[in-house]
Design an enzyme around this catalytic site. Structure first.
Site, PDB file in Angstrom:
ATOM      1  N   HIS A 167      10.304 -25.242  12.330  1.00 34.24           N
ATOM      2  CA  HIS A 167      10.073 -25.813  13.865  1.00 34.24           C
ATOM      3  C   HIS A 167       8.810 -26.388  13.963  1.00 34.24           C
ATOM      4  O   HIS A 167       8.498 -27.494  14.293  1.00 34.24           O
ATOM      5  CB  HIS A 167      10.765 -25.111  14.603  1.00 34.24           C
ATOM      6  CG  HIS A 167      10.978 -25.787  16.160  1.00 34.24           C
ATOM      7  ND1 HIS A 167      11.971 -26.434  16.778  1.00 34.24           N
ATOM      8  CD2 HIS A 167       9.806 -26.120  17.031  1.00 34.24           C
ATOM      9  CE1 HIS A 167      11.706 -26.945  17.759  1.00 34.24           C
ATOM     10  NE2 HIS A 167      10.433 -26.866  18.220  1.00 34.24           N
ATOM     11  N   GLU A 168       7.782 -25.590  14.299  1.00 30.95           N
ATOM     12  CA  GLU A 168       6.451 -25.744  14.247  1.00 30.95           C
ATOM     13  C   GLU A 168       5.739 -26.497  13.255  1.00 30.95           C
ATOM     14  O   GLU A 168       4.737 -27.378  13.769  1.00 30.95           O
ATOM     15  CB  GLU A 168       5.582 -24.500  14.730  1.00 30.95           C
ATOM     16  CG  GLU A 168       6.468 -23.660  15.940  1.00 30.95           C
ATOM     17  CD  GLU A 168       6.296 -24.410  17.138  1.00 30.95           C
ATOM     18  OE1 GLU A 168       5.769 -25.425  17.489  1.00 30.95           O
ATOM     19  OE2 GLU A 168       7.193 -24.091  17.950  1.00 30.95           O
ATOM     20  N   HIS A 212       6.339 -30.006  13.801  1.00 28.78           N
ATOM     21  CA  HIS A 212       5.498 -30.737  14.819  1.00 28.78           C
ATOM     22  C   HIS A 212       4.129 -30.959  14.140  1.00 28.78           C
ATOM     23  O   HIS A 212       3.563 -32.268  14.173  1.00 28.78           O
ATOM     24  CB  HIS A 212       5.017 -29.876  16.178  1.00 28.78           C
ATOM     25  CG  HIS A 212       6.430 -29.708  17.054  1.00 28.78           C
ATOM     26  ND1 HIS A 212       7.042 -30.838  17.654  1.00 28.78           N
ATOM     27  CD2 HIS A 212       7.108 -28.581  17.432  1.00 28.78           C
ATOM     28  CE1 HIS A 212       7.837 -30.462  18.391  1.00 28.78           C
ATOM     29  NE2 HIS A 212       7.966 -29.255  18.245  1.00 28.78           N
ATOM     30  N   GLU A 218      11.023 -33.504  19.957  1.00 27.23           N
ATOM     31  CA  GLU A 218      11.670 -32.392  19.233  1.00 27.23           C
ATOM     32  C   GLU A 218      12.234 -32.877  17.792  1.00 27.23           C
ATOM     33  O   GLU A 218      12.797 -32.112  17.090  1.00 27.23           O
ATOM     34  CB  GLU A 218      12.474 -31.573  19.966  1.00 27.23           C
ATOM     35  CG  GLU A 218      11.950 -30.751  21.073  1.00 27.23           C
ATOM     36  CD  GLU A 218      10.770 -29.633  20.876  1.00 27.23           C
ATOM     37  OE1 GLU A 218      10.928 -29.503  19.530  1.00 27.23           O
ATOM     38  OE2 GLU A 218      10.092 -29.620  21.657  1.00 27.23           O
TER      39      GLU A 218
END
Length: 649
Positions: free
Chosen positions: A508-509, A512, A538
Site C-alpha cells: 500500500h505505502e 504511494h 488511494e
C-alpha cells in the site's frame, strides 16, 4: 509570537538597508559555509542524518526563515516592478518555487525526525520553531502582491498546460484559505488560530505516543502467556530483558507487555488469558484520556478553533472548509455515501457477529462476546474456516524475500530497476535502508528510504509515505520518498518475517511511493502526490495491494525462512477465500471512523456525545462507556477520504 515575527522582519529590513546587495553566487557560497556548521541547512545533498542534533534545529529554521523572508521581500519588489508586463509562469511561479525550497526542505527533515526519532530534546526545539513555520506559511498565503499576481496570471496566460493550471488554481484556493481575502485584523486572528492548532495537534500526537509507551505489564507466570505464538513470546521477553544481562528465553520469561501495535494485536488475537485481554483492551482504549497525557480538553479546543477558522473564511463548518479542496465538495454527498454503505454493511455485520458468538459458545464461551473477546474468537474461527494461521504464514514471508518480489513486480509493471544503495547515505536509525530507482535505460529516476521496523519509544505508530523531495524540472530535482512501516523487527537469530497484513501495508505505502517517484509532471507543485485530492489519493496504493491476490506475485514474495519453499498453492487458495472474512464488520468500522470524523466537524455538541451518537448508528458491538477512542484518533487533519477496508491483521 507576533512581536517575534515582526522583530525578524525588522531585522531583515535592517540588514537589507545596511548591507550591499549580494549576488546569487555570493549567497550560494555563504550557504555552503553555513551548511558546514549546520547540517540541516545543506540542500545540496541528501540529509546528514547521522550528524543532525536537536541543537541544530532552532538555528537552522531561524536562518532559513530569515533568508526566505528576505527573498519574499525581493520577490514582491520584483512583481511590483513588472506589474505592467504580462504575467507569465516564468515571472510569477518559477521564482516562488526556487525561493521556497531551502526553508521547506529543512522543515521537512525536522518534521520527519519528529515522527520517527521523537525525543524530549527534539520536542522542545520543535515547539520553539513551530511558530516560525506557521508564520512563514501565513506570510506566503497572506501576501496580496503575490496573490494578485497569481490572479492576474489566471486571467491573462492562456498557454498554461494542465498541471500548471492545477497548480495555479490550488495556489489561489490555498491563499484564500490562508486569509488573503481577509481584513488585517482577521488575518491576525487566523494566524493565531493556525499557530494554536499546530501546537495542539502536535501535543495531541505526543500524548498518544507517550501514553502508549508509558504503559507496560510484567508477566512472570507461564499461564499468563498461554496461547501466544513463539514469535510473540520472544518479542515480549526481549522487551523485558532489554538493558539487562538476563538471557532471552521465550519459554521462561519474564514477558513485558506493551501497547505497541505488534504486541497488543498478537495478545488480543492469541492470549487464552481473558483477564489479560480485558486489562490490555481497557488500557488501549483509554490511552491519552487522563493524567499527564489527557487529550480530552485538547479535542474540544481543536474543534472550537477549527470551527472559528471556518467561520472566518466564510464556511458553515470545518467540514465544509475541508471538502472545498476535495473532489466530493459537498458535506451532504459524503453523508449520502456513508449512509448508503452503512445500510448495506450493517445487516451483514450483525450476521457476522452472530456467527462468531455461536462459534465461541460451541467452544465453551459463556454469555455474549465482549470487546476484548472479538479478536481472539475471530482468530479461532478464521483458522477453522480456512486452515490458515497468520503466525505460520508469516514464516513464508521474510522481509528480504518480500522486498525482492515487490521490486520484481515493479520491474514487470513499470520497467524500472530498484537497487539498494544504503552505504552511500546517512540514516536516522541503523535499520533504515536506502534504494535508488532506475528506468530501463539505466537513468536514475528517484530514491527512497525504507524504515520497516517498530520503535514504539520514539516512532509514531502506523505506516505512511512522505514525499521528501519532489520532481522539479526547474530545480533539477529527482524525487525522494520516505516509506515508513511498523512491523516486528528481527528477534534473536530469526529474520524479520511479515504477516499478510504487514505485506499488504508495505505494498500500500509503496504504491504511494511509486506515484511520487515515477511522476512525469515536471512542476513540483503538481508532480507525484502533490495536488491530488485526498478522496482520490488511494488509487495507486490500492492498485499495488491487489497484486497480493495474484499467484505469480505470491511465488515471488514468498520463501520459507528455513526451507526457502514458496507458499503452497493450497494456502494461497485459502487466502483468496479468506479475503472476504468479516469484511462487512471491517467496512462498518471504517464507516464509523469516517462518520465520527464528519460529525465532530459539523456538530457543536460535546465530543463524547458525538461519539456515542455515531457509535449507536455505525457499530454492532457498542464501544465501552469508558472508551475514549477520540483521544487517540488522528487529529492532524480532517480526512474525509474515500472509505478504506483495513486488512484483517
Amino acid at each position: 509570537m507576533q512581536q517575534c515575527v515582526q522583530h525578524v522582519i525588522f531585522l531583515i529590513m535592517w540588514k537589507s538597508i545596511v548591507s550591499p546587495y549580494k549576488s546569487k553566487q555570493f549567497h550560494l557560497a555563504e550557504a555552503c559555509v553555513v551548511s558546514e556548521l549546520n547540517p540541516l541547512l545543506d540542500t545540496s545533498s541528501l540529509p546528514h542524518f547521522s550528524t543532525i542534533m536537536p541543537t541544530h534545529v532552532v538555528p537552522a529554521i531561524t536562518e532559513a526563515a530569515i533568508d526566505l523572508l528576505k527573498a519574499l521581500k525581493d520577490y514582491e519588489m520584483h512583481l511590483n516592478k513588472t506589474r505592467n508586463l504580462p504575467r507569465t509562469w516564468s515571472i510569477v511561479e518559477e521564482p516562488l518555487e526556487v525561493l521556497q525550497f531551502p526553508f521547506f526542505h529543512t522543515w521537512q527533515i525536522v518534521n520527519h525526525l519528529q515522527n520517527v526519532k521523537n525525543s524530549p530534546e527534539l520536542r522542545r526545539v520543535f515547539q520553539q520553531v513551530q511558530p516560525i513555520f506557521v508564520n512563514i506559511t501565513s506570510c506566503l498565503d497572506q501576501s496580496l502582491i503575490i496573490y494578485n499576481a497569481f490572479k492576474e496570471l489566471n486571467k491573462t496566460d492562456r498557454n498554461l498546460d494542465g498541471p500548471q493550471q492545477r497548480i495555479l488554481q490550488s495556489f489561489l484556493l490555498s491563499a484564500h484559505h490562508g486569509g488573503a481575502d481577509l481584513q488585517p485584523h482577521q488575518q491576525a486572528r487566523l494566524s493565531a488560530i493556525n499557530l494554536r492548532l499546530a501546537n495542539l495537534t502536535t501535543k495531541f500526537r505526543n500524548n498518544v505516543l507517550d501514553a502508549t509507551k508509558n504503559f507496560s505489564m510484567l508477566l512472570t507466570d507461564e499461564e499468563s502467556v498461554k496461547g501466544l505464538p513463539e514469535l510473540t513470546r520472544s518479542l515480549l521477553v526481549t522487551n523485558a530483558v532489554t538493558g539487562t544481562n538476563q538471557s532471552t528465553n521465550p519459554n521462561e520469561g519474564p514477558w513485558k507487555v506493551t501497547l505497541d501495535s505488534q504486541c497488543y494485536g498478537s495478545i488480543m488475537k492469541h492470549s487464552e488469558n481473558r483477564l489479560l485481554r480485558e486489562e490490555l483492551f481497557h488500557a488501549h482504549v483509554t490511552r491519552a484520556s487522563s493524567g499527564d497525557f489527557n487529550n480530552k480538553d485538547l479535542i474540544e479546543e481543536i474543534r472550537q478553533l477549527r470551527q472559528e477558522k471556518a467561520t472566518l473564511l466564510g464556511y458553515k463548518t470545518y467540514a465544509h472548509l475541508s471538502l472545498s479542496s476535495k473532489m466530493v465538495h459537498k458535506v451532504e454527498t459524503v453523508w449520502d455515501f456513508l449512509n448508503f454503505l452503512r445500510n448495506k454493511s450493517y445487516p451483514a455485520a450483525q450476521a457476522e457477529l452472530k456467527s462468531l458468538e455461536n462459534f465461541a459458545q460451541q467452544r465453551g464461551h459463556s454469555g455474549l462476546l465482549e470487546n476484548w473477546d472479538i479478536a481472539f474468537w475471530m482468530e479461532k474461527q478464521y483458522e477453522t474456516l480456512f486452515s490458515l494461521n497468520d503466525d505460520e504464514l508469516r514464516y513464508y514471508f521474510p522481509l528480504e524475500t518480500v522486498l525482492s518480489g515487490l521490486f520484481k513486480l515493479c520491474s514487470d509493471l513499470f520497467e524500472i530497476t530498484i537497487r539498494e544503495a544504503s552505504a552511500s547515505v546517512e540514516v536516522w536509525d541503523p535499520a533504515v535502508r536506502f534504494f535508488k530507482v532506475y528506468d530501463k535505460q539505466g537513468f536514475h529516476l528517484a530514491s527512497f528510504y525504507l524504515d520497516p521496523f517498530s520503535r514504539p519509544e520514539e516512532k509514531n505508530s502506523g505506516a505512511w509515505m512522505q514525499d521528501f523531495i519532489t520532481r522539479s524540472q526547474h530545480l533539477h530535482h529527482t524525487p525522494v520518498a520516505f516509506v515508513i512501516c511498523n512491523q516486528i523487527p528481527p528477534v534473536g537469530l530469526s529474520p524479520s518475517t511479515m504477516s499478510f497484513g504487514e505485506i499488504s501495508t508495505l505494498f500500500h505505502e509503496f504504491g504511494h511511493a511509486l506515484q511520487h517517484m515515477l511522476t512525469t509532471v515536471p512542476y513540483a507543485g503538481a508532480s507525484g502526490i502533490n495536488n491530488i485530492e485526498w478522496d482520490a489519493i488511494e488509487m495507486a496504493s490500492q492498485f499495488m495491494e491487489n497484486w497480493l491476490f495474484d499467484w505469480d506475485t505470491i511465488i515471488d514474495i514468498s520463501g520459507h525462512y528455513v526451507t526457502k519453499k514458496s507458499l503452497p498453492h493450497s494456502k494461497f487458495q485459502e487466502i483468496l477465500q479468506a479475503q472476504y472474512y468479516f469484511k462487512a464488520s471491517s467496512m462498518l468500522y471504517q464507516l464509523y471512523l469516517a462518520a465520527l470524523d464528519m460529525e465532530l466537524h459539523t456538530s457543536l455538541d460535546p465530543w463524547d456525545e458525538v461519539r456515542e451518537r455515531v457509535a449507536a448508528k455505525y457499530t454492532v458491538l457498542k464501544p465501552l462507556v469508558v472508551s475514549k477512542h477520540s483521544t487517540e484518533f488522528g487529529w492532524g487533519n480532517l480526512s474525509t477520504r474515500s472509505v478504506q477496508v483495513v486488512p484483517r491483521s
